[in-house]
Design a protein around this motif. Structure first.
Motif, short mmCIF file in Angstrom:
data_model
loop_
_atom_site.label_atom_id
_atom_site.label_comp_id
_atom_site.label_asym_id
_atom_site.label_seq_id
_atom_site.Cartn_x
_atom_site.Cartn_y
_atom_site.Cartn_z
N ILE A 127 0.85 -1.20 0.00
CA ILE A 127 0.00 0.00 0.00
C ILE A 127 0.88 1.24 0.00
CG2 ILE A 127 -1.97 -1.03 1.20
CD1 ILE A 127 -0.90 0.12 3.81
N ALA A 128 0.28 2.34 -0.49
CA ALA A 128 0.95 3.64 -0.39
C ALA A 128 -0.09 4.63 0.12
CB ALA A 128 1.48 4.08 -1.75
N THR A 129 0.24 5.32 1.18
CA THR A 129 -0.76 6.15 1.85
C THR A 129 -1.19 7.34 1.01
OG1 THR A 129 0.97 7.39 2.99
CG2 THR A 129 0.05 5.49 4.15
N CYS A 130 -0.43 7.67 -0.04
CA CYS A 130 -0.78 8.85 -0.84
C CYS A 130 -1.80 8.53 -1.91
CB CYS A 130 0.47 9.45 -1.47
SG CYS A 130 1.25 8.36 -2.69
N GLU A 131 -2.17 7.25 -2.05
CA GLU A 131 -3.11 6.88 -3.10
C GLU A 131 -4.55 6.97 -2.59
OE1 GLU A 131 -1.94 6.81 -5.89
OE2 GLU A 131 0.18 6.31 -5.55
N PRO A 132 -5.45 7.46 -3.44
CA PRO A 132 -6.84 7.58 -3.00
C PRO A 132 -7.44 6.27 -2.49
CG PRO A 132 -6.53 8.76 -5.05
CD PRO A 132 -5.24 8.04 -4.78
N ASP A 133 -6.97 5.14 -3.01
CA ASP A 133 -7.56 3.88 -2.52
C ASP A 133 -7.10 3.56 -1.10
OD1 ASP A 133 -5.02 2.96 -2.95
OD2 ASP A 133 -5.53 1.56 -4.55
N TYR A 134 -6.12 4.30 -0.59
CA TYR A 134 -5.81 4.22 0.84
C TYR A 134 -6.50 5.35 1.59
CZ TYR A 134 -3.23 3.92 5.25
OH TYR A 134 -2.91 3.79 6.58
N TYR A 135 -6.32 6.57 1.14
CA TYR A 135 -6.76 7.67 1.99
C TYR A 135 -8.27 7.89 1.97
CZ TYR A 135 -6.24 11.28 -1.84
OH TYR A 135 -6.31 12.04 -2.96
N ARG A 136 -8.97 7.30 0.99
CA ARG A 136 -10.42 7.39 1.04
C ARG A 136 -10.94 6.70 2.32
NH1 ARG A 136 -12.98 4.78 -3.92
NH2 ARG A 136 -14.87 5.50 -2.88
N HIS A 137 -10.31 5.62 2.67
CA HIS A 137 -10.74 4.89 3.87
C HIS A 137 -10.36 5.66 5.13
CE1 HIS A 137 -11.80 1.65 1.25
NE2 HIS A 137 -10.57 1.57 0.79
#
Length: 698
Positions: A127-137
């Motif tokens: 995972i990479a925290t800067c990607e929307p699929d992480y930070y949306r959650h």
RNA sequence: GCGGACGUGGCGAAACAGGUAGACGCAAGGGACUUAAAAUCCCUCGGCUGCAAGGCUGUGCGGGUUCGACCCCCGCCGUCCGCACCA
């Protein structure tokens, strides 16, 4: 006899592992009877390249993960990227690269490097925290915390970093300086998003006891940071109401751990930025001058040590809670902190050195009220040294003759009876300000509407994504400058409204990533509850001790909040059952004669003297320090893997020093490790073909 | 100032219910094998002393307890880490 050739052997086995999907964690339902083991290393910030300092951390985790796998555990051993943060913006400013491009390029480079190291990661969960699929959650979590009252907004004085142009949490201020920039921190008044970590203060402290597989050092540091103290809040009634713009103030509240010394009180002292002090300063030049001097003092350790106790009489008086006829003056004093307790104290000079210093300087009364063991009440006196230990209470009317312990109880009981105060527990821990005035972070999903106030972004509108087209040509927050991004409509009333332009502290990103790894591909939820319940807590966490009160405390808070949100059920609320803080990899530092830092690879030994490779000029060999980009004392992983192979790097960083201690990277040590690996190869190679070896590789 | 960790060869370090200090490894020196080097193998490797067997001394410093102390107690010195005017 063949020789160990890492250039053939290592790629061969890496390919074999990858091809077999050997290191993929099984989902809970596929695990059969295998017990689970979750092994995790603190994920890196993608700063550019991996050096051997990183590799020690990952190798230690790898040893544990591979061992558990060999013992039959279903192992989860993932890797990801703590990818938001300021260096990306600095790169954007310095080189005109978009922070996202810079970050993703670094991730690609570093991923390749870590693969070279041969760590047994389950890369399918990256995972990479800067990607929307992480930070949306993360945005969904934040909205949930808001509903629960754990995220709120507050105007508060904040630590402002004038170099990074952003707010810092208390934990991020080291010796009065920003943890990243090193700049002296200023105070400012700002509207802030704040996470209510203090809601769990008691539990965060108590539960430290149960963390038996954590280093005592880290537990102690957290306990000190949370800083619970038992005492009393005491209300002192002003002889006349004090008028302010917000209405009259009738009394002053102070916190004390020693209510047994109330009869030794000779003054009240407020902090220089207490509302009453500020109000008085408006009309009294001497008070204003005092406040200005106190503010200048700074927070550096030297300043605090040398600062003389100073104060100013504010011209107000309060009545003693136990005797309305007894009046004492209200002062402001430079040693009273606005951020602790109520920002006000009562001065009990015989029992507190600071109070005594102030009293002696300004001629305020000093009444001893605690008789030390063996002391004589007729002769015991306080001169220039306060007595803050326990003893027998005297000169204290109804408390006379009681031990300190009993007198505290009795004083609190009386305060409560007469409504002048109560026993309280005070924490040093303060709520966690998470607003950052930066672009490269997770947008905080709220909208400001003139009519409706602060409105959460509806779940179905998540994620609130960062705009691509931003400029860094002027100071301040690019999100704020963006021509269109912040303009939107209110989800409630439909009027024109603006988006919150602050982003979240990147420590929020790393406060729950270990849970995301349990179900990293889930598009709808941060993670599936059953999967998180299966994997958590992390059985063995490995990382640097520098996160003892930052990441490791925030994660404990987040796990509790997620538990109370019903998202997971780890009974303890603890994210990490076992923690190991490894020693760092250190290296000599080199400077040219003009004082430039030099990379080790740009120097060489000419006989006994180290010289600059390009010019032959002598090099000053400096202290052995933690590998860091700024000191340039880094050894790039690619170079040593090319020259010696990954096994040599791994062996060197593990074997040369006990894991909790620092290891010094030296070329001699690397050579020694290389010979050792060669000898193992030779020993195995010498066995007859087909013979069962001393090590059977599954 | 408060709290914690630590101090042993040239280096990383072992040994701690008190019982042969320096295991194991690195580096170094000598030797064997090589035309030569690398690799490999053998020997030496805390200090002083002795031809040798050996002797003396030695775990930061000074005391103490003990038959016996790196280890326990008292007092210093030094290094590192954390916190720091927290009432």
């Amino acid at each position: 006899m063949s020789r160990y050739n890492h250039r053939d052997v290592e790629p061969k086995w890496r390919a074999a592992w990858d091809g077999a999907g050997l290191f993929r964690a099984r989902e809970p339902q596929e695990a059969g009877g295998r017990p689970k083991a979750y092994v995790l290393e603190m994920f890196p910030y993608p700063s550019g390249r991996i050096h051997v300092g990183h590799s020690r951390n990952y190798t230690m985790g790898d040893v544990v993960a591979r061992y558990r796998r060999a013992c039959g555990f279903n192992v989860l051993h993932p890797m990801g990227w703590d990818a938001f943060g300021l260096p990306a913006e600095n790169a954007a400013i310095e080189r005109g690269i978009h922070p996202g491009d810079w970050t993703r390029a670094n991730i690609a480079t570093m991923r390749d490097q870590i693969r070279l190291l041969g760590v047994a990661y389950d890369w399918t969960r990256e995972i990479a925290t800067c990607e929307p699929d992480y930070y949306r959650h993360q945005q969904a979590l934040i909205l949930k915390f808001h509903e629960m009252g754990l995220l709120y907004r507050r105007k508060s004085t904040v630590n402002w970093d004038p170099v990074d142009n952003t707010v810092l949490a208390n934990e991020q201020v080291i010796d009065g300086r920003g943890w990243r920039s090193g700049a002296l921190v200023e105070t400012r008044e700002l509207d802030q998003w704040v996470l209510k970590i203090t809601h769990y203060a008691d539990d965060l402290l108590e539960a430290l006891r149960g963390l038996e597989r954590w280093p005592d050092k880290v537990r102690t540091m957290q306990a000190n940071w949370i800083g619970r103290s038992e005492g009393a809040r005491v209300r002192w009634r002003l002889t006349a109401p004090f008028q302010t713009a917000d209405g009259p103030i009738d009394d002053i509240e102070v916190f004390t751990t020693r209510p047994d010394t109330l009869f030794g009180a000779s003054f009240i002292a407020l902090s220089p930025d207490h509302p009453i002090t500020r109000e008085v300063a408006r009309t009294r030049e001497d008070v204003a001058g005092f406040c200005a001097r106190a503010a200048q003092l700074g927070t550096s350790q030297e300043a605090i040590e040398k600062a003389e106790k100073a104060g100013v009489d504010l011209g107000l008086r309060v009545r003693h809670p136990f005797d309305p006829d007894w009046e004492i003056p209200v002062w402001s004093a430079n040693f009273v902190l606005s951020g602790y307790g109520t920002g006000a104290i009562f001065g009990s000079p015989a029992g507190d050195q600071r109070d005594l210093d102030l009293a002696r300087k300004y001629g305020l009364p000093v009444t001893p009220v605690v008789l030390p063991p063996g002391g004589d009440p007729a002769t015991h006196a306080i001169d220039l040294e306060a007595y803050d230990g326990p003893g027998v209470t005297y000169n204290s009317r109804f408390l006379d003759g009681l031990s300190t312990e009993a007198a505290i109880v009795a004083a609190i009981r009386r305060l409560e009876e007469i409504g002048a105060g109560e026993g309280v527990t005070q924490f040093r821990l303060r709520d966690w300000g998470v607003s950052r005035q930066r672009y490269w972070g997770c947008p905080i999903p709220f909208i400001h509407c003139v009519a409706c106030g602060v409105v959460p972004v509806p779940r179905e509108h998540l994620p609130v994504t960062l705009p691509q087209d931003v400029t860094f040509d002027r100071p301040g927050n690019p999100l704020d400058h963006h021509p269109t991004w912040k303009h939107t409509t209110c989800p409630t009333c439909g009027c024109a409204a603006t988006r919150e332009t602050d982003t979240l502290d990147t420590f929020v990103d790393s406060s729950w990533y270990f849970a995301r790894f349990c179900d990293a591909a889930n598009p709808d939820l941060p993670f599936d509850t059953a999967k998180a319940d299966y994997w958590l807590p992390v059985d063995q966490y490995v990382g640097g001790v520098e996160h003892a009160v930052l990441h490791l405390l925030y994660s404990r808070f987040f796990t509790r909040a997620m538990r109370d949100a019903g998202l997971l059920h780890t009974p303890s609320g603890e994210p990490f059952a076992g923690l190991f803080t490894q020693g760092m990899v250190v290296h000599e530092t080199y400077r040219s004669s003009e004082g430039r830092w030099l990379l080790p690879e740009d120097t060489e030994l000419a006989g006994d003297v180290r010289v600059e490779r390009a010019t032959g000029a002598p090099v000053a060999v400096g202290a052995v320090e933690k590998m860091s980009k700024s000191r340039k004392n880094v050894v790039d992983l690619d170079d040593v893997v090319r020259d010696y192979g990954a096994d040599v790097v791994r062996w060197m960083v593990l074997s040369d020093s006990p894991p909790e201690r620092d290891v010094e990277w030296t070329s001699g040590g690397a050579l020694g490790a290389w010979r050792f690996v060669q000898r193992i190869w030779a020993a195995v190679d010498a066995l007859p073909a087909g013979a069962p070896g001393p090590l059977t590789v599954a």
